[in-house]
Design a protein around this motif. Structure first.
Motif, PDB file in Angstrom:
ATOM      1  N   ARG A 258       0.826  -1.148  -0.078  1.00 46.19           N
ATOM      2  CA  ARG A 258      -0.110   0.113   0.134  1.00 46.19           C
ATOM      3  C   ARG A 258       0.918   1.198   0.043  1.00 46.19           C
ATOM      4  O   ARG A 258       2.112   1.512   0.680  1.00 46.19           O
ATOM      5  CB  ARG A 258      -0.829   0.079   1.156  1.00 46.19           C
ATOM      6  CG  ARG A 258      -2.115  -0.913   1.097  1.00 46.19           C
ATOM      7  CD  ARG A 258      -3.110  -0.688   2.176  1.00 46.19           C
ATOM      8  NE  ARG A 258      -4.336  -1.528   1.908  1.00 46.19           N
ATOM      9  CZ  ARG A 258      -4.294  -2.711   2.899  1.00 46.19           C
ATOM     10  NH1 ARG A 258      -3.581  -3.191   3.719  1.00 46.19           N
ATOM     11  NH2 ARG A 258      -5.428  -3.268   2.672  1.00 46.19           N
ATOM     12  N   LEU A 259       0.291   2.420  -0.561  1.00 44.06           N
ATOM     13  CA  LEU A 259       1.070   3.570  -0.881  1.00 44.06           C
ATOM     14  C   LEU A 259       0.020   4.812  -0.358  1.00 44.06           C
ATOM     15  O   LEU A 259      -1.045   4.664  -0.658  1.00 44.06           O
ATOM     16  CB  LEU A 259       1.622   3.714  -2.044  1.00 44.06           C
ATOM     17  CG  LEU A 259       2.974   2.739  -2.345  1.00 44.06           C
ATOM     18  CD1 LEU A 259       3.162   2.940  -4.060  1.00 44.06           C
ATOM     19  CD2 LEU A 259       4.070   2.755  -1.541  1.00 44.06           C
ATOM     20  N   LEU A 260       0.555   5.960   0.009  1.00 47.25           N
ATOM     21  CA  LEU A 260      -0.068   7.029   0.238  1.00 47.25           C
ATOM     22  C   LEU A 260      -0.148   7.771  -1.123  1.00 47.25           C
ATOM     23  O   LEU A 260       0.732   7.971  -1.679  1.00 47.25           O
ATOM     24  CB  LEU A 260       0.296   8.304   1.289  1.00 47.25           C
ATOM     25  CG  LEU A 260       0.126   7.456   3.002  1.00 47.25           C
ATOM     26  CD1 LEU A 260       1.058   8.476   3.832  1.00 47.25           C
ATOM     27  CD2 LEU A 260      -1.301   7.706   3.047  1.00 47.25           C
ATOM     28  N   ALA A 261      -1.543   8.439  -1.166  1.00 43.71           N
ATOM     29  CA  ALA A 261      -1.691   9.304  -2.541  1.00 43.71           C
ATOM     30  C   ALA A 261      -2.710  10.088  -2.431  1.00 43.71           C
ATOM     31  O   ALA A 261      -3.669  10.257  -1.667  1.00 43.71           O
ATOM     32  CB  ALA A 261      -1.846   8.312  -3.846  1.00 43.71           C
ATOM     33  N   ALA A 262      -2.760  11.383  -3.307  1.00 48.03           N
ATOM     34  CA  ALA A 262      -3.679  12.428  -3.304  1.00 48.03           C
ATOM     35  C   ALA A 262      -3.649  13.083  -4.724  1.00 48.03           C
ATOM     36  O   ALA A 262      -2.510  13.000  -5.344  1.00 48.03           O
ATOM     37  CB  ALA A 262      -3.666  13.383  -2.083  1.00 48.03           C
ATOM     38  N   ALA A 263      -4.896  13.708  -4.899  1.00 45.45           N
ATOM     39  CA  ALA A 263      -4.740  14.343  -6.328  1.00 45.45           C
ATOM     40  C   ALA A 263      -4.254  15.816  -6.198  1.00 45.45           C
ATOM     41  O   ALA A 263      -4.328  16.322  -5.175  1.00 45.45           O
ATOM     42  CB  ALA A 263      -6.338  14.478  -6.745  1.00 45.45           C
ATOM     43  N   PRO A 264      -3.628  16.436  -7.454  1.00 39.71           N
ATOM     44  CA  PRO A 264      -3.070  17.629  -7.211  1.00 39.71           C
ATOM     45  C   PRO A 264      -3.954  18.618  -6.597  1.00 39.71           C
ATOM     46  O   PRO A 264      -3.892  19.555  -5.965  1.00 39.71           O
ATOM     47  CB  PRO A 264      -2.689  17.807  -8.582  1.00 39.71           C
ATOM     48  CG  PRO A 264      -2.447  16.613  -9.212  1.00 39.71           C
ATOM     49  CD  PRO A 264      -3.376  15.415  -8.578  1.00 39.71           C
ATOM     50  N   ALA A 265      -5.406  18.240  -7.167  1.00 39.52           N
ATOM     51  CA  ALA A 265      -6.341  19.582  -6.306  1.00 39.52           C
ATOM     52  C   ALA A 265      -6.442  19.529  -4.971  1.00 39.52           C
ATOM     53  O   ALA A 265      -6.696  20.576  -4.473  1.00 39.52           O
ATOM     54  CB  ALA A 265      -7.806  19.026  -7.079  1.00 39.52           C
ATOM     55  N   TYR A 266      -6.432  18.249  -4.477  1.00 35.74           N
ATOM     56  CA  TYR A 266      -6.542  18.227  -2.870  1.00 35.74           C
ATOM     57  C   TYR A 266      -5.243  18.972  -2.177  1.00 35.74           C
ATOM     58  O   TYR A 266      -5.200  19.623  -1.355  1.00 35.74           O
ATOM     59  CB  TYR A 266      -6.704  16.869  -2.425  1.00 35.74           C
ATOM     60  CG  TYR A 266      -6.591  16.376  -1.110  1.00 35.74           C
ATOM     61  CD1 TYR A 266      -7.865  16.841  -0.227  1.00 35.74           C
ATOM     62  CD2 TYR A 266      -5.282  16.520  -0.394  1.00 35.74           C
ATOM     63  CE1 TYR A 266      -7.728  16.830   1.070  1.00 35.74           C
ATOM     64  CE2 TYR A 266      -5.282  16.228   0.880  1.00 35.74           C
ATOM     65  CZ  TYR A 266      -6.436  16.799   1.794  1.00 35.74           C
ATOM     66  OH  TYR A 266      -6.494  16.533   3.249  1.00 35.74           O
ATOM     67  N   LEU A 267      -4.151  18.517  -2.684  1.00 34.53           N
ATOM     68  CA  LEU A 267      -2.897  19.058  -2.414  1.00 34.53           C
ATOM     69  C   LEU A 267      -2.712  20.558  -2.523  1.00 34.53           C
ATOM     70  O   LEU A 267      -2.008  21.289  -1.787  1.00 34.53           O
ATOM     71  CB  LEU A 267      -1.620  18.430  -2.947  1.00 34.53           C
ATOM     72  CG  LEU A 267      -1.517  16.900  -2.961  1.00 34.53           C
ATOM     73  CD1 LEU A 267      -0.284  16.469  -3.517  1.00 34.53           C
ATOM     74  CD2 LEU A 267      -1.514  16.638  -1.389  1.00 34.53           C
ATOM     75  N   ALA A 268      -3.274  21.140  -3.554  1.00 30.50           N
ATOM     76  CA  ALA A 268      -3.203  22.554  -3.893  1.00 30.50           C
ATOM     77  C   ALA A 268      -4.156  23.164  -2.731  1.00 30.50           C
ATOM     78  O   ALA A 268      -4.029  24.410  -2.342  1.00 30.50           O
ATOM     79  CB  ALA A 268      -4.011  22.873  -5.252  1.00 30.50           C
ATOM     80  N   ARG A 269      -5.002  22.679  -2.256  1.00 28.48           N
ATOM     81  CA  ARG A 269      -6.177  23.226  -1.310  1.00 28.48           C
ATOM     82  C   ARG A 269      -5.442  23.016   0.065  1.00 28.48           C
ATOM     83  O   ARG A 269      -5.621  23.756   0.982  1.00 28.48           O
ATOM     84  CB  ARG A 269      -7.646  22.796  -1.419  1.00 28.48           C
ATOM     85  CG  ARG A 269      -8.403  23.074  -2.633  1.00 28.48           C
ATOM     86  CD  ARG A 269      -9.746  22.725  -2.404  1.00 28.48           C
ATOM     87  NE  ARG A 269      -9.736  21.316  -1.890  1.00 28.48           N
ATOM     88  CZ  ARG A 269      -9.770  20.371  -2.700  1.00 28.48           C
ATOM     89  NH1 ARG A 269      -9.934  20.445  -4.159  1.00 28.48           N
ATOM     90  NH2 ARG A 269     -10.398  19.142  -2.326  1.00 28.48           N
ATOM     91  N   HIS A 270      -4.747  21.839   0.251  1.00 35.95           N
ATOM     92  CA  HIS A 270      -4.451  21.601   1.854  1.00 35.95           C
ATOM     93  C   HIS A 270      -2.889  21.394   1.906  1.00 35.95           C
ATOM     94  O   HIS A 270      -2.493  21.341   3.113  1.00 35.95           O
ATOM     95  CB  HIS A 270      -4.980  20.397   2.325  1.00 35.95           C
ATOM     96  CG  HIS A 270      -6.854  20.358   1.973  1.00 35.95           C
ATOM     97  ND1 HIS A 270      -7.440  20.957   3.104  1.00 35.95           N
ATOM     98  CD2 HIS A 270      -7.479  19.894   1.336  1.00 35.95           C
ATOM     99  CE1 HIS A 270      -8.924  20.980   2.783  1.00 35.95           C
ATOM    100  NE2 HIS A 270      -8.892  20.220   1.657  1.00 35.95           N
ATOM    101  N   GLY A 271      -2.197  21.293   0.972  1.00 33.42           N
ATOM    102  CA  GLY A 271      -0.615  21.024   1.234  1.00 33.42           C
ATOM    103  C   GLY A 271      -0.675  19.415   1.273  1.00 33.42           C
ATOM    104  O   GLY A 271      -1.508  18.856   1.956  1.00 33.42           O
ATOM    105  N   PRO A 272       0.690  18.944   1.399  1.00 33.15           N
ATOM    106  CA  PRO A 272       0.841  17.413   1.272  1.00 33.15           C
ATOM    107  C   PRO A 272       1.166  17.360   2.834  1.00 33.15           C
ATOM    108  O   PRO A 272       1.860  18.419   3.711  1.00 33.15           O
ATOM    109  CB  PRO A 272       1.996  17.190   0.743  1.00 33.15           C
ATOM    110  CG  PRO A 272       2.925  18.441   0.491  1.00 33.15           C
ATOM    111  CD  PRO A 272       1.748  19.827   0.452  1.00 33.15           C
TER     112      PRO A 272
END
Length: 302
Positions: free
Chosen positions: A164-178
């Motif tokens: 398993r790996l951690l992932a998020a969409a660019p749109a989410y990261l633009a709003r909340h940061g990684p």
């Protein structure tokens, strides 16, 4: 004389707990299944099922007879497959169970091509995140993540190093940061998966110095369908913790971004399970080889 088709419908009805569901699987009418069970009961001189308007259950005699019926059908199947193994052309029915996201988005085209290469084979694919019981459900093999707790099952590896790996969409990261550490996951919307009534809100990671660390997470969205959780991540709704096999293409296209890449998630090997080696029919062996080659071509888990 006992009909083998009636035996098959008896075993199927016992597994499903319903004449109607058994009829749908066999592409028959419920009345035809009921008639088959009635014939079998008359031949045996016993009552196999206790019936009511709302339930169907095996009698004590039915429970006792069921393993013998299964053994007869398995012997017939083994004899048929042994004859077929002498021919290069695959025939018969192959029933496969697979997880929802993996089955729809990765296995489906491979299984379709496999069937096209063997036109004499009938393929039945059951896609669900509910773990199939290869002893009771109408499946020959189950493709599953993880290791089985049942030592009687035979496991053939497909992707032993998957994790398993951690992932998020660019749109989410633009709003909340990684998140910059595992501790910061507590402040993010994590997308939760539910299986067998249990919410997987404890995520485990392999630390660089060795050992495992488990982190409690939470979020406003959860589902019992892994593909739904995946789609939420693609829509920018939160952070996903999922199999590399289902994320690799998203990483390649940029639809998702891997988070905390210095950490590895918990191991999640993918395997093909059979009830026992007697069911290693030519179709099962060739399908395993076919899938193993295609998984190997994907490369190593990132």
């Amino acid at each position: 004389m006992i009909r083998f088709d009636d035996l098959g419908l008896f075993v199927r009805s016992a597994a499903q707990g319903s004449f109607s569901r058994a009829a749908r699987e066999a592409d028959l009418l419920p009345g035809q299944v009921s008639a088959a069970i009635g014939r079998l009961e008359r031949e045996l001189g016993i009552r196999l099922f206790a019936r009511s308007t709302r339930s169907l259950r095996l009698t004590a005699e039915g429970e006792a007879y069921l393993p013998y019926a299964r053994e007869v059908l398995e012997t017939l199947r083994e004899g048929r497959e042994r004859l077929q193994s002498e021919s290069p052309e695959l025939r018969g029915v192959l029933q496969v169970a697979a997880p929802s996201d993996l089955g729809r988005n990765l296995l489906l085209p491979w299984l379709t091509e496999f069937r096209q290469r063997h036109p004499g084979l009938t393929l039945r694919l059951y896609v669900s995140d509910q773990q199939a019981d290869v002893y009771r459900d109408p499946v020959d093999i189950a493709i599953r993540y993880g290791r089985s707790q049942d030592d009687s099952l035979v496991a053939l590896p497909l992707v032993p190093d998957n994790r398993r790996l951690l992932a998020a969409a660019p749109a989410y990261l633009a709003r909340h940061g990684p998140p910059r550490s595992l501790d910061e996951l507590a402040g993010h919307a994590c997308l939760l998966y539910q299986l067998h009534g249990r919410i997987h809100d404890k995520w485990s990671f392999v630390l660089p110095e060795g050992g495992l660390r488990q982190v409690g997470v939470s979020g406003p969205l959860q589902s019992d369908d892994a593909e739904v959780v995946h789609r939420w991540a693609l829509a920018g709704e939160g952070i996903l913790y999922k199999s590399w096999l289902e994320l690799r293409e998203d990483f390649q296209t940029g639809r998702l971004v891997r988070l905390l890449p210095e950490l590895s998630g918990e191991p999640l090997p993918l395997q093909l399970f059979c009830p026992h080696r007697r069911q290693f029919s030519p179709a099962v062996r060739q399908l395993h080889d076919w899938l193993a080659e295609r998984f190997a071509a994907l490369g190593e888990p990132g």
